[in-house]
Write a protein that holds these residues in place. Structure first.
Motif, PDB file in Angstrom:
ATOM      1  N   THR A   1      38.247 118.120 -80.234  1.00 11.50           N
ATOM      2  CA  THR A   1      36.819 118.085 -80.712  1.00 11.50           C
ATOM      3  C   THR A   1      36.027 117.877 -79.568  1.00 11.50           C
ATOM      4  O   THR A   1      34.776 117.953 -79.486  1.00 11.50           O
ATOM      5  CB  THR A   1      36.341 117.061 -81.767  1.00 11.50           C
ATOM      6  OG1 THR A   1      36.430 115.733 -81.140  1.00 11.50           O
ATOM      7  CG2 THR A   1      37.207 117.284 -82.839  1.00 11.50           C
TER       8      THR A   1
ATOM      9  N   GLY B   1      42.002 110.513 -78.862  1.00 12.79           N
ATOM     10  CA  GLY B   1      40.964 111.335 -78.191  1.00 12.79           C
ATOM     11  C   GLY B   1      39.993 110.410 -77.959  1.00 12.79           C
ATOM     12  O   GLY B   1      39.059 110.428 -76.980  1.00 12.79           O
TER      13      GLY B   1
ATOM     14  N   VAL C   1      48.134 106.621 -82.038  1.00 12.06           N
ATOM     15  CA  VAL C   1      47.312 107.595 -81.695  1.00 12.06           C
ATOM     16  C   VAL C   1      46.669 108.636 -82.240  1.00 12.06           C
ATOM     17  O   VAL C   1      45.717 109.279 -82.116  1.00 12.06           O
ATOM     18  CB  VAL C   1      47.387 107.632 -80.094  1.00 12.06           C
ATOM     19  CG1 VAL C   1      47.091 106.328 -79.277  1.00 12.06           C
ATOM     20  CG2 VAL C   1      48.643 108.285 -79.808  1.00 12.06           C
TER      21      VAL C   1
ATOM     22  N   ALA D   1      44.670 116.192 -78.740  1.00  8.98           N
ATOM     23  CA  ALA D   1      44.472 115.385 -79.835  1.00  8.98           C
ATOM     24  C   ALA D   1      43.738 116.200 -80.812  1.00  8.98           C
ATOM     25  O   ALA D   1      44.297 117.406 -81.288  1.00  8.98           O
ATOM     26  CB  ALA D   1      43.735 114.131 -79.559  1.00  8.98           C
ATOM     27  N   GLY D   2      42.535 115.851 -81.380  1.00  7.92           N
ATOM     28  CA  GLY D   2      41.822 116.381 -82.377  1.00  7.92           C
ATOM     29  C   GLY D   2      41.228 117.866 -81.759  1.00  7.92           C
ATOM     30  O   GLY D   2      40.603 118.474 -82.320  1.00  7.92           O
TER      31      GLY D   2
ATOM     32  N   LEU E   1      49.144 108.773 -70.670  1.00  4.84           N
ATOM     33  CA  LEU E   1      48.946 108.718 -72.102  1.00  4.84           C
ATOM     34  C   LEU E   1      49.134 107.581 -72.876  1.00  4.84           C
ATOM     35  O   LEU E   1      50.095 106.807 -72.828  1.00  4.84           O
ATOM     36  CB  LEU E   1      50.394 109.806 -72.761  1.00  4.84           C
ATOM     37  CG  LEU E   1      50.596 110.001 -74.095  1.00  4.84           C
ATOM     38  CD1 LEU E   1      49.734 111.033 -74.659  1.00  4.84           C
ATOM     39  CD2 LEU E   1      52.041 110.314 -74.449  1.00  4.84           C
TER      40      LEU E   1
END
Ligand SMILES: Cc1cc2nc3c(=O)[nH]c(=O)nc-3n(C[C@H](O)[C@H](O)[C@H](O)COP(=O)(O)OP(=O)(O)OC[C@H]3O[C@@H](n4cnc5c(N)ncnc54)[C@H](O)[C@@H]3O)c2cc1C
Length: 299
Positions: free
Chosen positions: A99, A171, A136, A96-97, A269
């Motif tokens: 992070t 995320g 998402v 995702a991001g 997912l």
């Protein structure tokens, strides 16, 4: 219907499923799978290392490596990718991001499924039920702003992790991200009302809080032509704000929504979510303390 029995939906029709099965029977290389997903279903897939390199690390900074990248735009494309990788035994990492600080989105070979193009249908706030439904791949802060905008500043999504500009909704769900509010209400899990979810072989589960609850430590997964048992974690769960690992219950009773939130992609997912929103208070009082010691702060 017993609440621990979960209907598992098949969303891939017979014809594409036959093609995926035929491909998998030939033990394909990843390059064959990428070519197949692109030519048969026009899914955005690449083996171009210059593009993949942007996705092979997350904020843990652990070194990663992937051989291919896919960027599906909807649930159906996600299901096709998951089913193909599962049948062909090709490792898949959901990204995702990026992070997270644990390396959970760092690929170790195989294919990356990035959710960055999972941005439709648009975010929708329902004023009656005080909920928000979103795909998402939206950045969390964008979603929080949209909640305020569509509700004329009457409703907000209170979870505000520091990484909210760079983390995506998917995320934050998978990590059960938390923000500045203390206690369970500061975490993503608390505000999650319902989810659409794909398990690794591409089948779908839609679940709403309160709809599916495990009994005696297990769920029964009712596939179209098969039944499987899913045992739930039973280690002690601390009675404090806690975002680590999949949710657990010593008595074997867990809401499916709670199990999926915070499971870091272990079970599959998440493609869409509905969050509860909180009414904005009419007035705020900001307090600023200066304290003489850490002990005073704890008191
Ligand atoms: C500067 C900084 C500040 C931070 N502050 C906070 C904070 O205040 N609070 C906090 O809780 N965390 C914080 N974090 C940690 C991190 O930002 C969060 O855990 C965030 O939720 C991760 O979201 P992401 O989109 O970056 O996910 P990623 O890092 O891309 O992925 C995280 C995990 O989720 C899985 N995943 C992603 N999308 C899906 C999906 N759709 N379905 C299933 N699995 C999926 C991935 O496979 C991976 O296992 C911070 C990190 C940084 C770098």
């Amino acid at each position: 219907m017993s609440k621990h029995k979960i209907p598992i939906l098949s969303i891939i029709s017979d014809e594409p499923l036959k093609k995926i099965t035929a491909l998998a029977e030939n033990n394909p290389e990843l390059i064959d799978l990428v070519e197949f997903l692109f030519s048969e279903f026009q899914i955005d897939c690449t083996t171009d290392q210059e593009i993949i390199q942007g996705f092979d690390r997350d904020s843990s900074n652990i070194e990663g490596r992937a051989d291919a990248l896919s960027r599906p735009v909807n649930e159906y494309e996600c299901a096709l990718i998951l089913a193909s990788c599962q049948m062909a035994a090709i490792p898949l990492t959901i990204s995702a991001g990026r992070t997270n600080l644990t390396g959970s989105a760092t690929p170790k070979g195989g294919l990356i499924l990035s959710i960055e193009k999972m941005t439709t249908p648009p975010i929708k706030v329902d004023m009656k039920t005080q909920t928000l439904t979103t795909p998402v791949g939206i950045y969390l802060e964008e979603m929080r702003k949209e909640a305020l905008k569509q509700s004329n500043n009457k409703l907000h999504y209170p979870v505000d992790p520091t990484s909210r500009e760079d983390a995506m909704v998917g995320g934050t769900l998978s990590c059960n991200a938390s923000g500045f509010i203390p206690g369970p209400a500061g975490t993503t899990r608390y505000w999650t009302d319902s989810l659409d979810f794909l398990i690794p072989d591409g089948y779908k589960i839609s679940c709403k809080r309160g709809e599916y609850i495990s009994t005696n430590g297990e769920f029964i997964l009712e596939f179209p032509d098969d039944t499987r048992i899913l045992k739930i974690p039973s280690y002690p769960w601390p009675d404090i704000k806690n975002a680590s690992g999949p949710y657990s219950n010593e008595k074997g009773k867990i809401d499916l929504v709670d199990l999926i939130v915070g499971s870091e992609g272990l079970f599959g997912l998440i493609t869409s979510v509905t969050f509860r929103l909180k009414e904005m208070p009419n007035e705020f009082l900001d307090l600023f303390f200066t304290l003489t010691s850490e002990l005073n702060a704890v008191k």
